[in-house]
Design a protein around this motif. Structure first.
Motif, PDB file in Angstrom:
ATOM      1  N   THR A 114      13.997   6.259   0.582  1.00  0.00           N
ATOM      2  CA  THR A 114      14.601   7.581   0.700  1.00  0.00           C
ATOM      3  C   THR A 114      13.971   8.632  -0.199  1.00  0.00           C
ATOM      4  O   THR A 114      14.078   9.824   0.086  1.00  0.00           O
ATOM      5  CB  THR A 114      16.106   7.495   0.367  1.00  0.00           C
ATOM      6  N   GLU A 115      13.302   8.232  -1.305  1.00  0.00           N
ATOM      7  CA  GLU A 115      12.800   9.211  -2.267  1.00  0.00           C
ATOM      8  C   GLU A 115      11.703  10.088  -1.673  1.00  0.00           C
ATOM      9  O   GLU A 115      11.755  11.319  -1.729  1.00  0.00           O
ATOM     10  CB  GLU A 115      12.297   8.502  -3.520  1.00  0.00           C
ATOM     11  N   ASN A 116      10.682   9.463  -1.105  1.00  0.00           N
ATOM     12  CA  ASN A 116       9.572  10.205  -0.496  1.00  0.00           C
ATOM     13  C   ASN A 116       9.570  10.113   1.019  1.00  0.00           C
ATOM     14  O   ASN A 116       8.669  10.603   1.672  1.00  0.00           O
ATOM     15  CB  ASN A 116       8.227   9.682  -1.033  1.00  0.00           C
ATOM     16  N   ARG A 117      10.600   9.449   1.563  1.00  0.00           N
ATOM     17  CA  ARG A 117      10.770   9.298   3.005  1.00  0.00           C
ATOM     18  C   ARG A 117       9.554   8.640   3.657  1.00  0.00           C
ATOM     19  O   ARG A 117       9.041   9.086   4.667  1.00  0.00           O
ATOM     20  CB  ARG A 117      11.057  10.655   3.661  1.00  0.00           C
ATOM     21  N   ASN A 118       9.086   7.556   3.021  1.00  0.00           N
ATOM     22  CA  ASN A 118       8.027   6.741   3.611  1.00  0.00           C
ATOM     23  C   ASN A 118       8.645   5.766   4.602  1.00  0.00           C
ATOM     24  O   ASN A 118       9.761   5.287   4.414  1.00  0.00           O
ATOM     25  CB  ASN A 118       7.298   5.935   2.531  1.00  0.00           C
ATOM     26  N   ILE A 119       7.897   5.445   5.639  1.00  0.00           N
ATOM     27  CA  ILE A 119       8.324   4.440   6.607  1.00  0.00           C
ATOM     28  C   ILE A 119       7.106   3.637   7.035  1.00  0.00           C
ATOM     29  O   ILE A 119       5.991   4.168   7.102  1.00  0.00           O
ATOM     30  CB  ILE A 119       9.021   5.087   7.826  1.00  0.00           C
ATOM     31  N   MET A 120       7.300   2.352   7.271  1.00  0.00           N
ATOM     32  CA  MET A 120       6.180   1.473   7.615  1.00  0.00           C
ATOM     33  C   MET A 120       6.631   0.399   8.593  1.00  0.00           C
ATOM     34  O   MET A 120       7.740  -0.122   8.490  1.00  0.00           O
ATOM     35  CB  MET A 120       5.605   0.824   6.357  1.00  0.00           C
ATOM     36  N   ALA A 121       5.766   0.101   9.550  1.00  0.00           N
ATOM     37  CA  ALA A 121       5.964  -1.013  10.473  1.00  0.00           C
ATOM     38  C   ALA A 121       4.901  -2.063  10.179  1.00  0.00           C
ATOM     39  O   ALA A 121       3.718  -1.737  10.056  1.00  0.00           O
ATOM     40  CB  ALA A 121       5.868  -0.550  11.922  1.00  0.00           C
ATOM     41  N   GLY A 171       0.809  -1.200   0.000  1.00  0.00           N
ATOM     42  CA  GLY A 171       0.000   0.000   0.000  1.00  0.00           C
ATOM     43  C   GLY A 171       0.844   1.253   0.000  1.00  0.00           C
ATOM     44  O   GLY A 171       2.030   1.253   0.264  1.00  0.00           O
ATOM     45  N   GLY A 172       0.186   2.390  -0.323  1.00  0.00           N
ATOM     46  CA  GLY A 172       0.840   3.680  -0.232  1.00  0.00           C
ATOM     47  C   GLY A 172       1.922   3.879  -1.271  1.00  0.00           C
ATOM     48  O   GLY A 172       1.993   3.203  -2.295  1.00  0.00           O
ATOM     49  N   GLU A 173       2.784   4.866  -1.000  1.00  0.00           N
ATOM     50  CA  GLU A 173       3.820   5.234  -1.959  1.00  0.00           C
ATOM     51  C   GLU A 173       5.044   4.336  -1.887  1.00  0.00           C
ATOM     52  O   GLU A 173       5.911   4.406  -2.753  1.00  0.00           O
ATOM     53  CB  GLU A 173       4.277   6.672  -1.682  1.00  0.00           C
ATOM     54  N   ILE A 174       5.141   3.514  -0.844  1.00  0.00           N
ATOM     55  CA  ILE A 174       6.391   2.813  -0.602  1.00  0.00           C
ATOM     56  C   ILE A 174       6.731   1.837  -1.719  1.00  0.00           C
ATOM     57  O   ILE A 174       7.894   1.536  -1.958  1.00  0.00           O
ATOM     58  CB  ILE A 174       6.343   2.097   0.765  1.00  0.00           C
ATOM     59  N   PHE A 175       5.718   1.364  -2.471  1.00  0.00           N
ATOM     60  CA  PHE A 175       6.010   0.419  -3.533  1.00  0.00           C
ATOM     61  C   PHE A 175       6.281   1.080  -4.874  1.00  0.00           C
ATOM     62  O   PHE A 175       6.493   0.411  -5.880  1.00  0.00           O
ATOM     63  CB  PHE A 175       4.894  -0.613  -3.683  1.00  0.00           C
ATOM     64  N   SER A 176       6.265   2.419  -4.914  1.00  0.00           N
ATOM     65  CA  SER A 176       6.744   3.112  -6.102  1.00  0.00           C
ATOM     66  C   SER A 176       8.157   3.620  -5.883  1.00  0.00           C
ATOM     67  O   SER A 176       8.673   4.409  -6.679  1.00  0.00           O
ATOM     68  CB  SER A 176       5.809   4.278  -6.453  1.00  0.00           C
ATOM     69  N   SER A 228       4.689  10.573   2.667  1.00  0.00           N
ATOM     70  CA  SER A 228       5.419  11.825   2.463  1.00  0.00           C
ATOM     71  C   SER A 228       4.623  13.043   2.896  1.00  0.00           C
ATOM     72  O   SER A 228       5.200  14.126   3.081  1.00  0.00           O
ATOM     73  CB  SER A 228       5.803  11.954   0.985  1.00  0.00           C
ATOM     74  N   ASP A 229       3.303  12.923   3.037  1.00  0.00           N
ATOM     75  CA  ASP A 229       2.462  14.027   3.519  1.00  0.00           C
ATOM     76  C   ASP A 229       2.257  13.955   5.028  1.00  0.00           C
ATOM     77  O   ASP A 229       1.391  14.653   5.566  1.00  0.00           O
ATOM     78  CB  ASP A 229       1.100  14.008   2.819  1.00  0.00           C
ATOM     79  N   ASN A 230       3.050  13.094   5.685  1.00  0.00           N
ATOM     80  CA  ASN A 230       2.941  12.890   7.143  1.00  0.00           C
ATOM     81  C   ASN A 230       1.564  12.391   7.554  1.00  0.00           C
ATOM     82  O   ASN A 230       1.091  12.674   8.654  1.00  0.00           O
ATOM     83  CB  ASN A 230       3.277  14.185   7.902  1.00  0.00           C
ATOM     84  N   GLU A 231       0.903  11.665   6.654  1.00  0.00           N
ATOM     85  CA  GLU A 231      -0.369  11.036   6.973  1.00  0.00           C
ATOM     86  C   GLU A 231      -0.124   9.574   7.328  1.00  0.00           C
ATOM     87  O   GLU A 231       0.713   8.903   6.721  1.00  0.00           O
ATOM     88  CB  GLU A 231      -1.336  11.132   5.796  1.00  0.00           C
TER      89      GLU A 231
END
Length: 235
Positions: free
Chosen positions: A188-195, A156-161, A219-222
């Motif tokens: 590192t590109e959009n600084r996404n992080i997921m647990a 999900g989200g941006e992490i897979f792009s 990346s939108d801190n959502e």
């Protein structure tokens, strides 16, 4: 292999591997060409399409003291779209015994994966995972970072792009049939992080139960959350 039982040569999946194991290390060279689904963006929405992915590369695993080390480097090309890229993967893992009488093993694993030219991204690896799930119900070993880590939790989200991916996985067995773990992922590109915590249990008779969750910061801190549960039957 013949996907969907077709005998057309242009739809044939094929591959080969030369493995050169030695004392304290394992080296292999691989060549694979296969049809995969991939996610493309159409009218702002993800669309599942197909393409032929050709890959050639090498993998290595060995020991650095008490650490396990492994890596891969290769060339990927989506034939119909005419897009190619070079990819590298580096990883370290370590395990030790915990609990009363040292009865449980705790495993920690760290990986970094990067597409060098920024022409392909993690959706290519998602296509590989989906292709193997459709064919035999399992993720390809080494095809995605951390083969034991949850696949649903990182789709999900941006992490897979992303063009690169950091992964830290911690797991242990509660008993001979049950495992729990936590995967931390970032790019590192959009600084996404997921647990992504997960729980698996072998129910016997080839039946496995899996429960996964995910909490991510985009990346939108959502904050994005998700949970999934499933049963798998092996035969």
């Amino acid at each position: 292999s013949w996907p969907e039982f077709t005998a057309e040569l242009d739809q044939l999946n094929f591959g080969g591997r030369l493995r050169l194991p030695g004392q304290g290390y394992d080296l292999s060279f691989n060549l694979v060409s296969q049809e995969i689904p991939y996610l493309a963006i159409g009218n702002g929405e993800p669309v599942l399409m197909e393409d032929r992915l050709s890959r050639v590369g090498a993998t290595y695993s060995g020991d650095i003291g008490e650490l396990g080390a492994y890596g891969a480097a290769g060339y990927y090309k989506l034939n119909e779209r005419g897009i190619d890229d070079w990819v590298i993967q580096l990883g370290l893992d370590y395990s030790w015994l915990i609990g009363e009488y040292d009865s449980r093993q705790l495993i920690i694993q760290g990986e970094y994966l990067r597409f060098i030219q920024d022409d392909l991204d993690m959706t290519t690896l998602l296509g590989l995972a989906l292709s193997d799930q459709f064919s035999d119900g399992q993720l390809p070993g080494g095809g995605m970072p951390g083969a034991e880590m949850p696949a649903n939790g990182i789709t999900g989200g941006e992490i897979f792009s992303a063009r690169d991916l950091f992964v830290l996985n911690i797991s242990t067995g509660l008993d001979s049939f049950t495992n729990i773990g936590l995967a931390l992922l970032g790019e590192t590109e959009n600084r996404n992080i997921m647990a992504a915590p997960y729980y698996t249990s072998d129910l016997g008779g080839g039946l496995e139960f899996r429960l996964e969750g995910s909490v991510g910061l985009d990346s939108d801190n959502e904050i994005e959350t998700g949970i999934s549960a499933g049963m798998t039957y092996y035969f």
